[in-house]
Design a protein around this motif. Structure first.
Motif, PDB file in Angstrom:
ATOM      1  N   GLU A 191       0.726   0.879   6.635  1.00  0.00           N
ATOM      2  CA  GLU A 191       0.587  -0.541   6.941  1.00  0.00           C
ATOM      3  C   GLU A 191      -0.616  -0.803   7.837  1.00  0.00           C
ATOM      4  N   VAL A 192      -0.737  -0.018   8.904  1.00  0.00           N
ATOM      5  CA  VAL A 192      -1.785  -0.263   9.900  1.00  0.00           C
ATOM      6  C   VAL A 192      -3.174  -0.030   9.310  1.00  0.00           C
TER       7      VAL A 192
ATOM      8  N   ARG B 101      -4.021  -2.893   6.949  1.00  0.00           N
ATOM      9  CA  ARG B 101      -4.352  -4.121   7.670  1.00  0.00           C
ATOM     10  C   ARG B 101      -5.736  -4.038   8.311  1.00  0.00           C
ATOM     11  N   ARG B 102      -6.029  -2.877   8.927  1.00  0.00           N
ATOM     12  CA  ARG B 102      -7.291  -2.706   9.627  1.00  0.00           C
ATOM     13  C   ARG B 102      -8.482  -2.897   8.681  1.00  0.00           C
ATOM     14  N   TYR B 103      -8.484  -2.220   7.543  1.00  0.00           N
ATOM     15  CA  TYR B 103      -9.670  -2.229   6.695  1.00  0.00           C
ATOM     16  C   TYR B 103      -9.685  -3.396   5.715  1.00  0.00           C
TER      17      TYR B 103
ATOM     18  N   MET C  23      -4.303   7.594   3.169  1.00  0.00           N
ATOM     19  CA  MET C  23      -5.132   7.667   1.969  1.00  0.00           C
ATOM     20  C   MET C  23      -4.652   6.668   0.922  1.00  0.00           C
ATOM     21  N   ASN C  24      -3.336   6.470   0.832  1.00  0.00           N
ATOM     22  CA  ASN C  24      -2.800   5.472  -0.100  1.00  0.00           C
ATOM     23  C   ASN C  24      -3.345   4.080   0.219  1.00  0.00           C
ATOM     24  N   ALA C  25      -3.381   3.760   1.523  1.00  0.00           N
ATOM     25  CA  ALA C  25      -3.891   2.452   1.938  1.00  0.00           C
ATOM     26  C   ALA C  25      -5.362   2.292   1.568  1.00  0.00           C
ATOM     27  N   LEU C  26      -6.163   3.342   1.782  1.00  0.00           N
ATOM     28  CA  LEU C  26      -7.586   3.263   1.434  1.00  0.00           C
ATOM     29  C   LEU C  26      -7.773   3.107  -0.064  1.00  0.00           C
ATOM     30  N   ASN C  27      -6.958   3.822  -0.842  1.00  0.00           N
ATOM     31  CA  ASN C  27      -7.085   3.722  -2.307  1.00  0.00           C
ATOM     32  C   ASN C  27      -6.749   2.316  -2.799  1.00  0.00           C
ATOM     33  N   GLU C  28      -5.759   1.669  -2.165  1.00  0.00           N
ATOM     34  CA  GLU C  28      -5.402   0.302  -2.550  1.00  0.00           C
ATOM     35  C   GLU C  28      -6.563  -0.662  -2.321  1.00  0.00           C
ATOM     36  N   LEU C  29      -7.393  -0.329  -1.323  1.00  0.00           N
ATOM     37  CA  LEU C  29      -8.539  -1.176  -0.995  1.00  0.00           C
ATOM     38  C   LEU C  29      -9.824  -0.686  -1.668  1.00  0.00           C
ATOM     39  N   ASN C  30      -9.702   0.325  -2.554  1.00  0.00           N
ATOM     40  CA  ASN C  30     -10.854   0.917  -3.238  1.00  0.00           C
ATOM     41  C   ASN C  30     -11.863   1.522  -2.265  1.00  0.00           C
TER      42      ASN C  30
END
Length: 609
Positions: A448-449, A452-454, A481-488
């Motif tokens: 989550e964090v 939200r950050r990126y 890494m999952n969060a970064l992948n969601e944001l490409n």
């Protein structure tokens, strides 16, 4: 810094330091009388020597040493172990004032293949001329133990001290032992293995000790991958370290080879203006002297002419009477009682190649001193080291680190700290309240964090970091890494995780962690990031927990609402501050009626206890 500025000669020394190579080697400090006052070894010559001049030394003797340094010379070698052996030789020869006398070579371990029927292979510190084969000496006991363990794992060789002569075996003097039943030995003591079969094992071991270790390394790599597949990461790391040791292993060291004694080595490198000649002195199989000189060309002299001049000059200056000289070609000089050797293969060829490398480094230093007098800023050196150690594509000028804090899921928060140019940028620090996760779930909180950050940075068009550090192991790293992948952003920002237990560095998709040396600047910077994120997160969590206790307590008092609680918190800072406040102090903030309610409530609360 006043100490450094007060010594003008340090500026010229810094100019030398800038041009030092980053290879392993030995450095020598000379005083104004050109006497060696200190010899040291280094895994990275530039970094180690620079440490003497970057700041004022804390130790008094070191301060005196630095004041007396007038010039610096160095010798490049292949490995850190070679540097240790060479340092030992030079200190014993020159006994510099500021060095502690190192132990003699006999203190280093050897591997011996015993001269006996069914030879034993074991570690020893005593070199006995009894016909046995000795390999070494080794500077690393770990290396010796690794090799011995490998031999016993790969080959069923005996460990007993029995005299396994043909006569003793024929008479049936011995009985097979537990090692046979464990599969570690084939019981040649009872004639269950022929000496010819056993000798095949010994021949393989000798080849490995001579450097033919490719098959062993392949076997270890397969074993490491198998451990990693089975999630046995500690075992995999142990094998990884063995592979690292074996990869750098050379049983016939270019620094120590007992077969080469009282030999001079010369090499030459020239360009249009100058010629550079390196000299190595080998005694009892060890390099004890090294010297490089430069000749300025006047009449386009040939390399053969210049090498001849250098041989006579250096041997006279250093009083060498070696009967053999190793060199790349035959010179235009004849010396009485001296044999010239132009090696093509073997240990003497390795010594010549080592001399040639030192000549190249000396020439590069000269060229760098002429063309580059500017020292790279320290923070750039640090970031370049981090980039190299962590195998990053970009220089990590902007680094961010995340950490979660909660107590059994209560008051979950997270912190993000930002380092720019290797230093904290506190104005960019951020706190996060966890909004979408219930209960103690560090993985979901991290995802989550980071998201939200990126996401916000992308929306605002802010510059993204080159490196993200996650305080945690593979689980937290995978969530981030999952969060970064969601944001490409998965392939645009490098990301690592650092686990607290063994300071392992994890990469996405790599089951085997990286272990950095505990003294490397890279690991220290990552630890600084991690510790700063933890401190920043804990302080926020503590404040939130304190405020939570404050609110939950005051909510029970009749007539106290959110605005009143906010006024009390601003004035008294904490619950204990409200409890200890006088009636008049409370009345000034909330009025007489509410002040009486507060004092009555806390009076009852104390009475209950």
């Amino acid at each position: 810094m006043s100490f450094l500025l007060a010594n003008s000669h340090l500026e010229s020394l810094r100019g030398i330091v800038v041009t030092l190579p980053t290879n392993p080697g030995v450095y020598q400090f000379f005083d104004e009388n050109d006497r060696i006052i200190y010899v040291g070894k280094a895994k990275n010559l530039k970094r180690r020597v620079a440490s003497y001049f970057n700041r004022e030394p804390e130790n008094g003797k070191t301060r005196v040493l630095v004041k007396k340094i007038r010039t610096i010379r160095h010798i490049v070698v292949d490995t850190e172990e070679d540097a240790l052996l060479l340092e030992n030789n030079l200190i014993k020869k020159y006994q510099p004032r500021y060095n502690v006398l190192l132990k003699d070579d006999k203190s280093f371990p050897w591997i011996v293949v015993r001269n006996e029927p069914f030879p034993r292979v074991y570690q020893t510190r005593q070199l006995i001329r009894d016909g046995s084969l000795y390999f070494g000496p080794y500077t690393s006991v770990v290396m010796v133990r690794t090799l011995i363990e490998l031999f016993r794992h790969l080959y069923p060789i005996r460990t007993c001290r029995l005299q396994l002569t043909a006569d003793n075996i024929a008479k049936g003097k011995f009985k097979r032992c537990l090692e046979y039943h464990l599969g570690n030995c084939k019981a040649p003591c009872e004639g269950l293995q022929t000496e010819a079969d056993y000798q095949n094992y010994i021949e393989d071991i000798r080849n490995i000790l001579k450097g033919n270790i490719g098959s062993v390394i392949r076997y270890l790599k397969d074993l490491m991958h198998q451990y990693a597949t089975d999630y046995k990461f500690e075992e995999a790391e142990e094998i990884k370290q063995r592979i690292k040791l074996l990869t750098g292993f050379q049983s016939k060291s270019t620094i120590v080879n007992p077969k080469i004694d009282n030999v001079d080595v010369f090499s030459i490198l020239s360009d249009e203006k100058s010629a550079y000649i390196n000299f190595l002195k080998v005694l009892n199989g060890a390099i004890v002297q090294a010297h490089t000189i430069e000749y300025k060309k006047r009449l386009q002299e040939s390399e053969s002419e210049l090498l001849s001049l250098a041989i006579v000059e250096i041997r006279d200056r250093l009083q060498s009477n070696a009967p053999e000289i190793i060199l790349p070609f035959k010179p235009d000089v004849t010396l009485k009682g001296v044999e010239f050797t132009i090696p093509q293969i073997g240990d003497k060829k390795k010594l010549l190649e080592l001399s040639e490398r030192n000549t190249k480094f000396y020439r590069l230093e000269k060229l760098k001193q002429e063309s580059n007098n500017l020292k790279t800023p320290r923070h750039v050196q640090l970031l370049e080291t981090v980039q190299k150690d962590l195998r990053l594509k970009q220089l990590p000028v902007h680094i961010e680190c995340f950490d979660n804090s909660n107590i059994q899921g209560a008051y979950p928060v997270a912190a993000c700290v930002v380092f720019k140019n290797g230093k904290p940028s506190k104005k960019d620090y951020r706190h996060f309240n966890i909004k979408t996760v219930e209960g103690p779930n560090d993985f979901a909180s991290m995802e989550e964090v980071v998201h939200r950050r990126y996401r916000r940075m992308l929306e605002e068009g802010s510059s993204l970091p080159q490196l993200i550090v996650i305080d945690g192991g593979k689980g937290q790293l995978g969530s981030a890494m999952n969060a970064l992948n969601e944001l490409n952003l998965g392939d645009k920002i490098a990301i690592i995780g650092i686990a607290k237990r063994l300071e392992e560095i994890f990469y996405p998709g790599d089951p085997v962690p990286l272990y950095l040396d505990k003294n490397t600047p890279s690991l220290k910077l990552i630890q600084h990031l991690r510790n700063e994120a933890h401190r920043f997160g804990i302080s926020f969590h503590r404040d939130k927990r304190s405020k939570g206790a404050f609110v939950s307590k005051l909510e029970s008092i009749p007539g106290i609402g959110s605005k009143t609680m906010e006024s009390l918190l601003n004035r008294f800072k904490s619950l204990s501050g409200v409890k200890s406040a006088s009636f008049d102090e409370l009345k000034d903030v909330v009025g007489a009626a509410r002040a009486k309610s507060i004092q009555d409530y806390f009076g009852q609360d104390i009475a209950k206890k």
